[in-house]
Design an enzyme around this catalytic site. Structure first.
Site, short mmCIF file in Angstrom:
data_model
loop_
_atom_site.label_atom_id
_atom_site.label_comp_id
_atom_site.label_asym_id
_atom_site.label_seq_id
_atom_site.Cartn_x
_atom_site.Cartn_y
_atom_site.Cartn_z
N SER A 102 0.83 -1.20 0.00
CA SER A 102 0.00 0.00 0.00
C SER A 102 0.87 1.26 0.00
O SER A 102 1.65 1.47 -0.93
CB SER A 102 -0.96 -0.05 1.19
OG SER A 102 -1.94 0.96 1.09
N GLU A 222 -7.59 -1.31 -10.59
CA GLU A 222 -8.56 -1.90 -11.49
C GLU A 222 -7.90 -2.21 -12.84
O GLU A 222 -6.76 -1.82 -13.08
CB GLU A 222 -9.75 -0.96 -11.65
CG GLU A 222 -10.49 -0.75 -10.33
CD GLU A 222 -11.75 0.10 -10.48
OE1 GLU A 222 -11.99 0.64 -11.59
OE2 GLU A 222 -12.48 0.24 -9.48
N HIS A 246 -7.64 -5.50 0.08
CA HIS A 246 -6.41 -4.72 0.05
C HIS A 246 -5.35 -5.25 1.02
O HIS A 246 -4.16 -5.22 0.71
CB HIS A 246 -6.76 -3.26 0.39
CG HIS A 246 -5.60 -2.33 0.37
ND1 HIS A 246 -4.80 -2.14 -0.74
CD2 HIS A 246 -5.10 -1.51 1.34
CE1 HIS A 246 -3.86 -1.25 -0.47
NE2 HIS A 246 -4.01 -0.86 0.78
#
Length: 266
Positions: A102, A222, A246
């Site tokens: 992340s 995406e 995630h």
């Protein structure tokens, strides 16, 4: 039963105290950079698995865990990237690999672009690809603010379950214990930078072998993003963990390592 780290330690690098946990102690060096509200210790369960083959150093990003924090520090992406470069130099590493999750993946990318040749390979685990004029990051800032505010006062695993309903009791307990160490202004700055810093230029400029790991249920990256990234840098290897959100290793531990494969040791 968790074996835990070999030890925890601190190093003064880039003008701050950087705390880290070391796992394994043998094999090629891997620096693991956690996400926006994940102190190093919360990645221990994954670091132990990596440590079966690698010498793993999990960092507390500034403003989190036991590293330097407070109102006088710069919590921008460039400062955090320089932390990684200085951390590696201070410990005398020779082109270590980086696994970043992340926010940690964004830090890894910026560090690799800023210090070309300093890192051997990158694993970018579901980095936020929001930025100016782009789709916003799917998580909302109040989710972070509310949970940290409660943690600062004291919260237990049951209270934390409202924020992380799919996590195990052990994971919830660890988050409840450590979330208060996440300095709220640092978190807000990082979240805002998800939308202010466009990292697609970093994708284009990466020179070392790179894996982009996408969470199938995360909504962060995406198909259109994958296409743009591949167009910018066709050498990036894209892997997917279909059944994970995630927080990939939390949602599908085996799937995370299946997707990673032998990339770090090729």
């Amino acid at each position: 039963m968790s074996k835990g780290p070999l030890y925890g330690a601190n190093v003064f690098a880039n003008g701050i105290r950087q705390h880290y946990l070391r796992y394994g102690g043998k094999g090629p060096v891997v620096i693991l950079i956690p996400g926006i509200t994940s102190p190093a210790i919360t990645w221990g369960f994954a670091a132990e698995r990596l440590a079966e083959q690698y010498d793993v150093y999990v960092t507390d990003v500034r403003g989190r865990g036991l590293s330097s924090t407070g109102p006088d520090l710069d919590y921008g992406l460039d400062a955090m990237a320089q932390d990684v470069i200085s951390f590696s130099n201070a410990l005398g590493f020779n082109k270590p690999a980086i696994v970043g999750h992340s926010m940690g993946a964004r830090i890894a990318m910026r560090a690799a672009v800023s210090a070309e040749g300093a890192f051997s390979r990158l694993v970018l685990v579901d980095p936020p690809v929001s930025g100016p004029g782009r789709r916003p990051y799917p998580s909302k800032l109040p989710w972070y603010v509310d949970s940290i505010t409660l943690a600062e006062k004291g919260i237990d695993a049951e209270g934390m379950k409202a924020f992380c309903p799919t996590w195990t009791l052990e994971q919830l307990r660890l988050r409840a214990e450590w979330l208060h160490t996440c300095y709220l202004p640092a978190i807000v700055k990082a979240f805002e930078d998800f939308h202010n810093d466009d990292i697609f230029g970093d994708f284009a400029n990466l020179k070392q072998p790179c894996m982009l790991m996408v969470a199938g249920r995360g909504g962060v990256i995406e198909a259109v993003d994958e296409q743009e990234i591949s167009g910018l840098n066709g050498a990036i290897e894209i892997t997917r963990v279909p059944n994970a959100g995630h927080m990939i290793p939390w949602d599908d531990f085996d799937g995370f390592f299946l997707a990673l494969g032998d990339f770090l040791s090729r």
